[in-house]
Design a protein around this motif. Sequence first.
Motif, PDB file in Angstrom:
ATOM      1  N   GLY A   1       0.809  -1.206   0.000  1.00  0.00           N
ATOM      2  CA  GLY A   1       0.000   0.000   0.000  1.00  0.00           C
ATOM      3  C   GLY A   1       0.844   1.257   0.000  1.00  0.00           C
ATOM      4  N   GLU A   2       0.363   2.274  -0.708  1.00  0.00           N
ATOM      5  CA  GLU A   2       0.990   3.597  -0.723  1.00  0.00           C
ATOM      6  C   GLU A   2       0.015   4.565  -0.052  1.00  0.00           C
ATOM      7  OE1 GLU A   2       3.978   4.509  -1.741  1.00  0.00           O
ATOM      8  OE2 GLU A   2       4.567   2.504  -2.439  1.00  0.00           O
ATOM      9  N   ILE A   3       0.333   4.935   1.186  1.00  0.00           N
ATOM     10  CA  ILE A   3      -0.537   5.829   1.951  1.00  0.00           C
ATOM     11  C   ILE A   3      -0.242   7.268   1.549  1.00  0.00           C
ATOM     12  CG2 ILE A   3      -1.241   6.576   4.254  1.00  0.00           C
ATOM     13  CD1 ILE A   3      -0.262   3.906   5.318  1.00  0.00           C
ATOM     14  N   GLU A   4      -1.266   7.990   1.185  1.00  0.00           N
ATOM     15  CA  GLU A   4      -1.110   9.392   0.799  1.00  0.00           C
ATOM     16  C   GLU A   4      -1.104  10.252   2.062  1.00  0.00           C
ATOM     17  OE1 GLU A   4      -3.895  12.499  -1.499  1.00  0.00           O
ATOM     18  OE2 GLU A   4      -3.333  10.734  -2.698  1.00  0.00           O
ATOM     19  N   LEU A   5       0.086  10.675   2.465  1.00  0.00           N
ATOM     20  CA  LEU A   5       0.227  11.453   3.691  1.00  0.00           C
ATOM     21  C   LEU A   5      -0.137  12.917   3.492  1.00  0.00           C
ATOM     22  CD1 LEU A   5       3.630   9.998   4.965  1.00  0.00           C
ATOM     23  CD2 LEU A   5       1.324   9.283   5.591  1.00  0.00           C
ATOM     24  N   VAL A   6       0.375  13.534   2.414  1.00  0.00           N
ATOM     25  CA  VAL A   6       0.157  14.961   2.156  1.00  0.00           C
ATOM     26  C   VAL A   6      -0.053  15.160   0.661  1.00  0.00           C
ATOM     27  CG1 VAL A   6       1.101  17.293   2.361  1.00  0.00           C
ATOM     28  CG2 VAL A   6       1.641  15.597   4.104  1.00  0.00           C
ATOM     29  N   ARG A   7      -0.974  16.024   0.306  1.00  0.00           N
ATOM     30  CA  ARG A   7      -1.177  16.429  -1.087  1.00  0.00           C
ATOM     31  C   ARG A   7      -1.405  17.942  -1.095  1.00  0.00           C
ATOM     32  NH1 ARG A   7      -2.932  14.293  -6.075  1.00  0.00           N
ATOM     33  NH2 ARG A   7      -3.067  12.207  -5.160  1.00  0.00           N
ATOM     34  N   ARG A   8      -0.435  18.692  -1.653  1.00  0.00           N
ATOM     35  CA  ARG A   8      -0.592  20.135  -1.738  1.00  0.00           C
ATOM     36  C   ARG A   8       0.296  20.685  -2.847  1.00  0.00           C
ATOM     37  NH1 ARG A   8       2.153  20.396   3.641  1.00  0.00           N
ATOM     38  NH2 ARG A   8       4.358  20.889   3.329  1.00  0.00           N
ATOM     39  N   GLU A   9       0.056  21.954  -3.185  1.00  0.00           N
ATOM     40  CA  GLU A   9       0.825  22.610  -4.239  1.00  0.00           C
ATOM     41  C   GLU A   9       1.917  23.467  -3.602  1.00  0.00           C
ATOM     42  OE1 GLU A   9      -0.490  25.965  -7.131  1.00  0.00           O
ATOM     43  OE2 GLU A   9      -1.193  24.076  -7.990  1.00  0.00           O
ATOM     44  N   GLY A  10       3.107  23.433  -4.194  1.00  0.00           N
ATOM     45  CA  GLY A  10       4.206  24.212  -3.662  1.00  0.00           C
ATOM     46  C   GLY A  10       5.360  24.312  -4.638  1.00  0.00           C
ATOM     47  N   ILE A  11       6.372  25.102  -4.262  1.00  0.00           N
ATOM     48  CA  ILE A  11       7.576  25.259  -5.078  1.00  0.00           C
ATOM     49  C   ILE A  11       8.487  24.063  -4.821  1.00  0.00           C
ATOM     50  CG2 ILE A  11       9.613  26.690  -5.463  1.00  0.00           C
ATOM     51  CD1 ILE A  11       7.918  29.091  -4.635  1.00  0.00           C
ATOM     52  N   SER A  12       8.990  23.461  -5.897  1.00  0.00           N
ATOM     53  CA  SER A  12       9.791  22.251  -5.747  1.00  0.00           C
ATOM     54  C   SER A  12      11.034  22.298  -6.619  1.00  0.00           C
ATOM     55  CB  SER A  12       8.957  21.019  -6.105  1.00  0.00           C
ATOM     56  OG  SER A  12       8.614  21.044  -7.482  1.00  0.00           O
ATOM     57  N   VAL A  13      12.033  21.536  -6.183  1.00  0.00           N
ATOM     58  CA  VAL A  13      13.272  21.336  -6.931  1.00  0.00           C
ATOM     59  C   VAL A  13      13.634  19.862  -6.830  1.00  0.00           C
ATOM     60  CG1 VAL A  13      14.104  23.685  -6.474  1.00  0.00           C
ATOM     61  CG2 VAL A  13      14.718  21.834  -4.918  1.00  0.00           C
ATOM     62  N   PRO A  14      14.531  19.370  -7.687  1.00  0.00           N
ATOM     63  CA  PRO A  14      14.968  17.985  -7.534  1.00  0.00           C
ATOM     64  C   PRO A  14      15.629  17.755  -6.178  1.00  0.00           C
ATOM     65  CG  PRO A  14      15.595  18.841  -9.679  1.00  0.00           C
ATOM     66  CD  PRO A  14      15.107  20.007  -8.884  1.00  0.00           C
ATOM     67  N   ALA A  15      15.365  16.590  -5.601  1.00  0.00           N
ATOM     68  CA  ALA A  15      15.964  16.270  -4.309  1.00  0.00           C
ATOM     69  C   ALA A  15      17.489  16.242  -4.395  1.00  0.00           C
ATOM     70  CB  ALA A  15      15.437  14.924  -3.809  1.00  0.00           C
ATOM     71  N   SER A  16      18.033  15.954  -5.594  1.00  0.00           N
ATOM     72  CA  SER A  16      19.488  15.905  -5.762  1.00  0.00           C
ATOM     73  C   SER A  16      20.134  17.281  -5.663  1.00  0.00           C
ATOM     74  CB  SER A  16      19.828  15.274  -7.112  1.00  0.00           C
ATOM     75  OG  SER A  16      19.257  16.035  -8.173  1.00  0.00           O
ATOM     76  N   ALA A  17      19.310  18.343  -5.714  1.00  0.00           N
ATOM     77  CA  ALA A  17      19.865  19.696  -5.625  1.00  0.00           C
ATOM     78  C   ALA A  17      20.184  20.110  -4.192  1.00  0.00           C
ATOM     79  CB  ALA A  17      18.891  20.699  -6.248  1.00  0.00           C
ATOM     80  N   LEU A  18      19.690  19.368  -3.233  1.00  0.00           N
ATOM     81  CA  LEU A  18      19.913  19.719  -1.831  1.00  0.00           C
ATOM     82  C   LEU A  18      21.296  19.290  -1.371  1.00  0.00           C
ATOM     83  CD1 LEU A  18      16.493  18.761  -0.206  1.00  0.00           C
ATOM     84  CD2 LEU A  18      17.447  21.059  -0.388  1.00  0.00           C
TER      85      LEU A  18
END
Length: 401
Positions: free
Chosen positions: A313-330
Amino acid sequence: MSALSRVSLSLAALLAATSALLPASLPAGAAEPPAVVVQTPPAIRVAAATRRELVETLSVTGTVAAREEAAAGTDLSGLTVTRLDAEQGDLVAKGDVLAVLDRSALDVQHAQIQASRAQAVAAAAQVKSQIADAEIGVRQAGETLERARTLQDKGIAAKSQLDSAVNAYDSARAKLSTAEKALAAAEAQIAVVDAQERNVLLQISKTEVKAPADGLVLARNATLGGIVSAAAGPLFRIAIGSEFELAATVSETALPSIAVGMPVHVAVAGAASPVEGKVRRISPEINQVSRLGSLRIALAPDSGARAGNFARGEIELVRREGISVPASALVYRGAEAFLQLVEGGKVRAVPVTVGVRAGAMVEIVEGIAEGQEVVARAGTFVADGDMVTPVREDATGAVRP
C-alpha cells in the motif's frame, strides 16, 4: 661537379624557397606573437524551481484478511454430518443452512419426553380429582362439626360427639392439604418435562448449522459422514459482509504521520491494477520486539482481493501545491539544508526550509522563489562564488520528473 658542390647548391635553393614563404610584414628572423586563449566557465546542469502538486506517500506491506470473521458450528458432539449445503467461496445470507447433522437420536429423546409429559399431565389430573373429593369431605366435616357444637351448647349431645366431629374435620383438612401438595408436585414434574423438551428441541435446532451473518465462506471444515465435536472448532468460517482489508505493519517512527481516513493505493499480488482503500484503524500498541505498529486498511468492495494475498500500500500522507526542486539539488551541512543558487553565472549557497518529499522532487517552503535556478546535482563540483555556464534541462534533453 663534386658532391660537396651539389650539397651547397641544394641548401641555397631551400633557403630561397623558405624566404619566399615568409610574410612580407615580418622582418627576416622575427618570432610570431603568442595566441590569446579565452577560458570558458565549466558547464553545470541547472534546474528551475517550479510550482507543482506534491504528494508525499508512505509504503507499507502486509497480508489481506477479512475485516471481521464469523464462525458457524455446533456445541453438539457425536453427531454425523448428513448433508452439506455450502462450499468454500460461496456467498451466504444470515440464516442459510450450511450443513445438517443426524438428529435421529434426539428425535427418540423427544418422543420419550413427550410420553413423560403425558404421564405427568394424567397424574396431575388424578390429583385434581382427589382435591375435589377432599374439599367435599372438608365441607361435610365442617357441617357435622357445626351441628355437634349446636347440640353441645343445648346440652343434648355428649362431649365425645363434639370431639369426634372436630377430629373428623381436622382429618378432612389434612387430606385436602396432602392432595394440594401432590398437585403442586405433579405440576412441577410437568414443568421439568417441559424444560427437558425445550432442551431437546434446542439441540434438534442445532442439527441445522446456519450462517450467523451475510458473507463469504472462507473455510469449510465439515465433511460428509464426519462426526462433529464441540472441541474440534467451527465447521465454517465466514468473512462478514465479504469485506476485506490489508493488515499492514509500519515503523514506529512513521506512525505519527498516519491518520484514520487517509487514502491508500493498494497493489494486490496478481492484480492487474491497484485498488483504492482507506486507513480504518491504527493500533495503539507497538510491538516491543520488532518496533513495528499495525494498520488496518479497508479495501473497496470490488477489490477482488482474497484472504491471504500479499499486498503493498501507498498511503497518501500529504497532497498540496508548492515550489519544488529535484531532491538531488539539496546539500546538507549538519541539520541545515542548502541549495546552490545560480545567478548571473555565479554560484551562491542559500539556506532553505524543506517541506514535502514526493519521489525525486522536494518542496522548498522558504529560501528561493519560483523560477530561480539551482545546481541540479549539488555536491563538490562547484563551490560558493564559482563562475559557471548554466545548462538547462531542455538543452540536455532530460525528462522532467
